[in-house]
Every structure is written in structure tokens, then in C-alpha cells.
Design a protein around this motif. Structure first.
Motif, PDB file in Angstrom:
ATOM      1  N   ARG A 126      -1.475 -17.767  37.475  1.00  0.00           N
ATOM      2  CA  ARG A 126      -1.077 -16.597  36.713  1.00  0.00           C
ATOM      3  C   ARG A 126      -2.196 -15.575  36.584  1.00  0.00           C
ATOM      4  O   ARG A 126      -1.943 -14.394  36.357  1.00  0.00           O
ATOM      5  N   ALA A 127      -3.448 -16.041  36.663  1.00  0.00           N
ATOM      6  CA  ALA A 127      -4.573 -15.163  36.367  1.00  0.00           C
ATOM      7  C   ALA A 127      -5.771 -15.513  37.238  1.00  0.00           C
ATOM      8  O   ALA A 127      -5.865 -16.606  37.805  1.00  0.00           O
ATOM      9  N   LEU A 128      -6.693 -14.562  37.325  1.00  0.00           N
ATOM     10  CA  LEU A 128      -7.938 -14.728  38.072  1.00  0.00           C
ATOM     11  C   LEU A 128      -9.069 -14.190  37.217  1.00  0.00           C
ATOM     12  O   LEU A 128      -9.039 -13.037  36.780  1.00  0.00           O
ATOM     13  N   TYR A 129     -10.062 -15.024  36.943  1.00  0.00           N
ATOM     14  CA  TYR A 129     -11.285 -14.592  36.262  1.00  0.00           C
ATOM     15  C   TYR A 129     -12.390 -14.492  37.303  1.00  0.00           C
ATOM     16  O   TYR A 129     -12.594 -15.420  38.102  1.00  0.00           O
ATOM     17  N   LEU A 130     -13.124 -13.389  37.304  1.00  0.00           N
ATOM     18  CA  LEU A 130     -14.236 -13.260  38.245  1.00  0.00           C
ATOM     19  C   LEU A 130     -15.279 -12.299  37.700  1.00  0.00           C
ATOM     20  O   LEU A 130     -15.022 -11.510  36.782  1.00  0.00           O
ATOM     21  N   MET A 131     -16.458 -12.372  38.290  1.00  0.00           N
ATOM     22  CA  MET A 131     -17.586 -11.530  37.916  1.00  0.00           C
ATOM     23  C   MET A 131     -18.128 -10.906  39.200  1.00  0.00           C
ATOM     24  O   MET A 131     -19.003 -11.460  39.853  1.00  0.00           O
ATOM     25  N   PRO A 132     -17.595  -9.742  39.602  1.00  0.00           N
ATOM     26  CA  PRO A 132     -17.989  -9.170  40.895  1.00  0.00           C
ATOM     27  C   PRO A 132     -19.438  -8.703  40.973  1.00  0.00           C
ATOM     28  O   PRO A 132     -20.004  -8.638  42.062  1.00  0.00           O
ATOM     29  N   THR A 133     -20.040  -8.339  39.839  1.00  0.00           N
ATOM     30  CA  THR A 133     -21.401  -7.806  39.848  1.00  0.00           C
ATOM     31  C   THR A 133     -22.372  -8.781  39.192  1.00  0.00           C
ATOM     32  O   THR A 133     -22.204  -9.148  38.025  1.00  0.00           O
ATOM     33  N   LEU A 134     -23.373  -9.223  39.955  1.00  0.00           N
ATOM     34  CA  LEU A 134     -24.372 -10.190  39.490  1.00  0.00           C
ATOM     35  C   LEU A 134     -23.692 -11.414  38.880  1.00  0.00           C
ATOM     36  O   LEU A 134     -23.924 -11.789  37.731  1.00  0.00           O
ATOM     37  N   GLN A 135     -22.867 -12.037  39.708  1.00  0.00           N
ATOM     38  CA  GLN A 135     -22.046 -13.158  39.264  1.00  0.00           C
ATOM     39  C   GLN A 135     -22.894 -14.260  38.620  1.00  0.00           C
ATOM     40  O   GLN A 135     -24.008 -14.554  39.065  1.00  0.00           O
ATOM     41  N   ASN A 136     -22.368 -14.815  37.556  1.00  0.00           N
ATOM     42  CA  ASN A 136     -22.994 -15.943  36.880  1.00  0.00           C
ATOM     43  C   ASN A 136     -22.296 -17.226  37.338  1.00  0.00           C
ATOM     44  O   ASN A 136     -21.091 -17.371  37.124  1.00  0.00           O
ATOM     45  N   ILE A 147     -11.654  -3.193  21.081  1.00  0.00           N
ATOM     46  CA  ILE A 147     -12.983  -3.605  20.652  1.00  0.00           C
ATOM     47  C   ILE A 147     -12.907  -5.047  20.152  1.00  0.00           C
ATOM     48  O   ILE A 147     -12.017  -5.401  19.375  1.00  0.00           O
ATOM     49  N   CYS A 148     -13.845  -5.871  20.615  1.00  0.00           N
ATOM     50  CA  CYS A 148     -13.793  -7.310  20.332  1.00  0.00           C
ATOM     51  C   CYS A 148     -15.132  -7.800  19.809  1.00  0.00           C
ATOM     52  O   CYS A 148     -16.142  -7.093  19.858  1.00  0.00           O
ATOM     53  N   ILE A 149     -15.136  -9.039  19.330  1.00  0.00           N
ATOM     54  CA  ILE A 149     -16.368  -9.673  18.860  1.00  0.00           C
ATOM     55  C   ILE A 149     -17.036 -10.339  20.057  1.00  0.00           C
ATOM     56  O   ILE A 149     -16.989 -11.561  20.237  1.00  0.00           O
ATOM     57  N   GLY A 150     -17.626  -9.541  20.922  1.00  0.00           N
ATOM     58  CA  GLY A 150     -18.245 -10.047  22.131  1.00  0.00           C
ATOM     59  C   GLY A 150     -17.243 -10.202  23.262  1.00  0.00           C
ATOM     60  O   GLY A 150     -16.026 -10.220  23.055  1.00  0.00           O
ATOM     61  N   ALA A 151     -17.765 -10.339  24.478  1.00  0.00           N
ATOM     62  CA  ALA A 151     -16.899 -10.489  25.648  1.00  0.00           C
ATOM     63  C   ALA A 151     -16.121 -11.796  25.615  1.00  0.00           C
ATOM     64  O   ALA A 151     -14.997 -11.872  26.119  1.00  0.00           O
ATOM     65  N   PHE A 192     -22.279  -5.973  24.614  1.00  0.00           N
ATOM     66  CA  PHE A 192     -23.655  -5.500  24.470  1.00  0.00           C
ATOM     67  C   PHE A 192     -24.596  -6.648  24.112  1.00  0.00           C
ATOM     68  O   PHE A 192     -25.703  -6.434  23.651  1.00  0.00           O
ATOM     69  N   SER A 193     -24.142  -7.882  24.383  1.00  0.00           N
ATOM     70  CA  SER A 193     -24.973  -9.046  24.084  1.00  0.00           C
ATOM     71  C   SER A 193     -26.163  -9.162  25.025  1.00  0.00           C
ATOM     72  O   SER A 193     -27.255  -9.552  24.615  1.00  0.00           O
ATOM     73  N   GLU A 202     -11.912  -9.122  34.807  1.00  0.00           N
ATOM     74  CA  GLU A 202     -13.180  -8.745  35.439  1.00  0.00           C
ATOM     75  C   GLU A 202     -14.271  -8.712  34.373  1.00  0.00           C
ATOM     76  O   GLU A 202     -14.268  -7.863  33.494  1.00  0.00           O
ATOM     77  N   ASP A 203     -15.197  -9.641  34.460  1.00  0.00           N
ATOM     78  CA  ASP A 203     -16.292  -9.752  33.498  1.00  0.00           C
ATOM     79  C   ASP A 203     -17.496  -8.991  34.055  1.00  0.00           C
ATOM     80  O   ASP A 203     -18.039  -9.351  35.098  1.00  0.00           O
ATOM     81  N   ASP A 204     -17.916  -7.955  33.331  1.00  0.00           N
ATOM     82  CA  ASP A 204     -19.004  -7.102  33.825  1.00  0.00           C
ATOM     83  C   ASP A 204     -20.181  -7.059  32.855  1.00  0.00           C
ATOM     84  O   ASP A 204     -20.826  -6.030  32.698  1.00  0.00           O
ATOM     85  N   VAL A 205     -20.479  -8.187  32.210  1.00  0.00           N
ATOM     86  CA  VAL A 205     -21.539  -8.180  31.195  1.00  0.00           C
ATOM     87  C   VAL A 205     -22.921  -7.912  31.784  1.00  0.00           C
ATOM     88  O   VAL A 205     -23.819  -7.478  31.068  1.00  0.00           O
TER      89      VAL A 205
END
Length: 472
Positions: A240-250, A172-176, A306-307, A277-280
């Protein structure tokens, strides 16, 4: 004009240029507003290739050290400039930069919550709970077991059983945004590379810059990341890493099909990438394919909050972690804020238990649909290729080039409509040009329609040969 006196002899040459600039800003030799030498001139002066200097300028811009102005050149952002007095985060502006009558399309948020009383009821229930004294004490770093269990059950239920992570994988975090930072700080070191879509969420640019990591954009099409481009980027950068937003990409709003997700997962597995994987925005697309994390659970960090679905003021988010990253993320949480946000996540959990969250999410989906319909009525004539069926709070308007994008932003701003600068979402200057409109930012739909009419006029005031398209 800034030209470094010397470069450190060790390490990649482009990073040596960036370090020299950082040092000169720190010692006062490079001050806010000072012009940088043109890239070809600096390359000649330092005996470097033009490509090396281009890369150095790109990294410096990611780190907030410099800013480019069309037709004028590139300038140092000193310590005051690095405070980002004009824009920060996801394109939002400081309050003192707002003018009376300005309509803001720069901040990618949901509209004001109509069902705020549901959140109020949940907050009152938390305040009256017998567990309140315990929740006011220090808690465990990754979150209370009961709250983590509630999140696991909620993910299982809302995905119709397609994504059911175990409780022990949830942090659990303080936002994504904090979740993204915690994961990146545990897997990246200065000078290492993280990949992202060619146009992407401004928050990952901030994280990469703060960590001294290189952010490299990967080409996209109408289905998201192109697998062949990802393969090529992995081979070139040793990322080393990949950041992506597969659903409704921003910012583009694309949703990656299931077959493409499987291809991306296979490439990530082959190259040993840690995937974030960012799914906000996933709550707006309940029919989207299962998360990438369900295909590659031991290499994917699934991040959400939940922002957008409830309210950003709650600052309640979470990550689903591969077991190998749990300790590193826990250390990052401990170093940054010590513990998870017990009170705000308990508020969200009470909304989950008493069906308040389902009602809020349903309303958010309807608001997104209504606002997209308004945008379609105003802009579809100029942008006929946009997919107007997928409800979302942001819209990508592709332009012929970056100059046109910046001109549209300037014309709109002069007419009282605020749009984030085009480079707020670009990973590098080679990124596909365009502007993002944030449909949820205006408090009412009348302001939204008025702002969109202004944006349309800003496009129509340009070259009649403007390319009207919407896909990457």
C-alpha cells in the motif's frame, strides 16, 4: 523452548504464528529469554514451509517480540524486553546502559549546537510576543496558518523554486517521526505491507511494528532503490505504501539521481503506492535533485523536521500532504496529540524570519564536512570506495556478512565505542550487511577521531580477507 499449542485458522499462516507468540507473551506462557524453536524445526512441528516461519520470525522481530543472538539462537522478548532496555529508536541507548568513558557512535544526531544563543533569542521573542496568550490555548490540529505559510515560503526559497507546495498541504507535527506515524496510520491496516529500502531508518520499523503492518525491504544499489526490484516487490506484496529517503539515505548515505527519482515516481503511480519521502537530511545537500514529491505531488507525503538541522529538543517537524490524505492525517494528529506544537514551531518560524536558521544550517553543513574529513583520514584505507565528497553525519561501512558486522560491533563495544546493532537498520536478514557510524554523536572531534580509530582496529582484528567496500 517456545512452540505454539495452536494457530488461528484464519488469515496468512505467518501472521498466525506471530499472533500465537503475542498471545503467549500476554498470558505468560512465553517469558522473556525463552528460546524459540529453530525455524526448520518449528516448520516441521506446525506443518508449514520454512519460508513461512522465516517470514513470521522477521515480522515478530520487527514488532519487538523476539531477538536473535549470533551463535545462540532466537529468544522471546517479554514485556520487560519489549521496553527495549538496551536500544530504542534510531539506535540510541538508555542512559543507564552507558559506561564512563564510552564514546557513542550509535545515535544519528547532529553535534551539540554551537549557536544555541540564536535559539535562545527566538525563544525569548516568543515569550515576549503579544500573541503568546493565544499560543498557550488549544490550536487547530494541523497547525496555525501563519506558521504553515512560513514553512511553505521557506521550502520555496531553500529549494530555489523547485519545490513550492501550497500552504493548505502542510501539516505541522512533533518531529518527522510523528509525521511518518500519522501518514502510516491513515493508509495502513494490520497485515498490509509497506515497502522500504533494504536497510532503512529504524523509526519506520517501529511504526510498522506498532501498526501490525509488514515491512518489506527493496534491493538497492549505489543510486538507491532499484526500479526493477520495486516493480517486483509491488507485484509480490500488493503493498500500500513506500517509505524512502532519496537524499543522503539513512544509513547508506546514497543520494538518488533525478532520472532514478522519475523512474521510482512512475512505478509508484502505476501501482497506486502512497509514498512517504523522508528528507530530514536534505538541508546538508542543497544541490540534490528536486524532491520526489515535486514529481508525484498527489501520491507523495514529503516529511522533514528541524531535529537534525537545528535541535531535536524543539520537536518541530512537518509533512506536505496530498489532498486525499489530509483528513486521515488530521484524524491521526487529533487522536495522538490533538494539535501541532505551537510554541516550538513559532520558535523555528522566528529563526526563519530573522535569518538565524540560515546561519545554523550553514554551520551544520560545515560541521558535517569537517567530521567526514576526519572519518576519511582514519578509514579511507580500509574503505576506498566510499564517496567522501557528500557531507553527512552518518557513514555506512559494508561488511562481508552479518556475522562480521556483529563481530565488529562487539569488538568496538568491548573497547568502549558504542555502535547500533546491525539489525537496527535491516528490514530483514537478507538485507545487505554492514554497520552505520554516526559521526555527529560524539560531542567533540577528538572523541570522534579516537572512536573511529577503535572501529578501524575492530575491523583489522577480523579476517584479513574482509571485503572492503562501501556501496550497496
Amino acid at each position: 523452548m517456545w512452540i505454539p499449542d495452536h494457530l488461528d485458522p484464519d488469515g496468512p499462516r505467518y501472521l498466525a504464528v506471530v499472533k500465537a507468540l503475542e498471545d503467549d507473551i500476554a498470558n505468560g506462557r512465553a517469558v522473556d529469554g525463552m528460546a524459540l524453536a529453530p525455524q526448520r524445526e518449528l516448520a516441521y512441528q506446525l506443518g508449514l514451509s520454512v519460508g513461512t516461519v522465516v517470514r513470521a520470525y522477521s515480522v515478530a522481530q520487527q514488532r519487538g517480540l523476539i531477538a536473535g543472538e549470533v551463535g545462540r539462537g532466537t529468544f522471546v522478548k517479554g514485556r520487560a524486553g519489549q521496553a527495549e532496555t538496551r536500544f530504542f529508536g534510531d539506535g540510541s541507548a538508555h542512559q543507564d546502559s552507558r559506561k564512563a568513558g564510552t564514546i557513542d557512535l550509535s545515535v544519528n544526531v547532529a553535534p551539540p549546537l554551537r549557536q544555541a544563543e540564536r535559539v535562545g533569542n527566538a525563544l525569548r521573542a516568543v515569550a515576549n510576543a503579544t500573541e503568546l496568550p493565544q499560543m498557550l490555548r488549544y490550536g487547530v490540529h494541523l497547525g496555525a496558518d501563519g506558521q504553515r505559510r512560513a514553512l511553505a515560503e521557506w521550502l520555496d526559497r531553500t529549494s530555489a523554486g523547485r519545490y513550492a507546495p501550497s500552504t493548505d498541504r502542510i501539516a505541522i507535527c512533533i518531529g518527522a517521526q510523528q509525521a511518518i506515524w500519522a501518514v502510516c496510520s491513515s493508509v495502513l491496516r494490520p497485515g498490509q505491507t509497506i515497502l522500504a529500502e533494504a536497510v532503512t531508518f529504524a523509526g519506520i520499523k517501529s511504526v510498522a511494528g506498532l501498526l501490525g503492518a509488514n515491512l518489506c525491504g527493496v534491493d538497492m544499489d549505489e543510486h538507491g532503490l532499484i526500479p526493477e526490484a520495486l516493480e517486483e516487490a509491488c507485484a509480490k506484496t500488493q503493498a500500500r505504501a513506500l517509505y524512502l529517503m532519496p537524499t543522503l539515505q539513512n544509513p547508506t548515505g546514497t543520494t538518488m539521481p533525478e532520472a532514478r527519482r522519475a523512474e521510482i515516481a512512475a512505478i509508484a503511480q502505476h501501482h497506486g503506492l502512497t509514498v512517504i519521502e523522508d528528507d530530514v537530511y536534505g538541508f546538508l545537500a542543497p544541490d540534490a535533485p528536486p524532491p520526489l514529491a515535486s514529481l508525484l505531488p498527489d501520491r507523495t507525503c514529503y516529511v522533514s523536521s528541524f531535529s537534525k538541522s537545528v535541535a531535536p529538543g524543539l520537536r518541530a517537524g512537518f509533512a506536505v500532504l496530498p489532498p486525499a490524505l489530509t483528513r486521515g492525517v488530521e484524524a491521526a494528529m487529533r487522536a495522538s496529540c490533538w494539535m501541532s506544537p505551537l510554541l516550538t514551531m513559532e520558535t523555528v518560524c522566528r529563526l526563519m524570519r530573522h535569518d538565524g536558521l540560515d546561519g545554523i544550517v550553514a554551520q551544520r553543513r560545515e560541521e558535517a564536512r569537517q567530521r567526514l574529513e576526519i572519518a576519511e583520514s582514519v578509514l579511507s584505507g580500509l574503505f576506498p570506495k566510499i564517496d567522501w565528497r557528500k557531507a553527512r553525519f552518518h557513514l555506512w561501512l559494508a561488511t562481508r556478512d552479518w556475522v562480521e558486522a556483529e563481530q565488529v560491533v562487539r569488538r568496538a563495544m568491548e573497547a568502549g565505542v558504542l555502535i547500533a546493532p546491525p539489525d537496527a537498520v535491516a528490514t530483514e536478514r537478507a538485507s545487505p550487511p554492514g554497520i552505520r557510524l554516526c559521526l555527529g554523536s560524539p560531542p567533540d572531534t577528538g572523541d570522534l577521531r579516537s572512536a573511529l580509530m577503535t572501529v578501524r582496529a575492530a575491523f583489522e582484528a577480523g579476517d584479513p580477507a574482509t571485503q572492503i567496500c562501501s556501496t550497496i
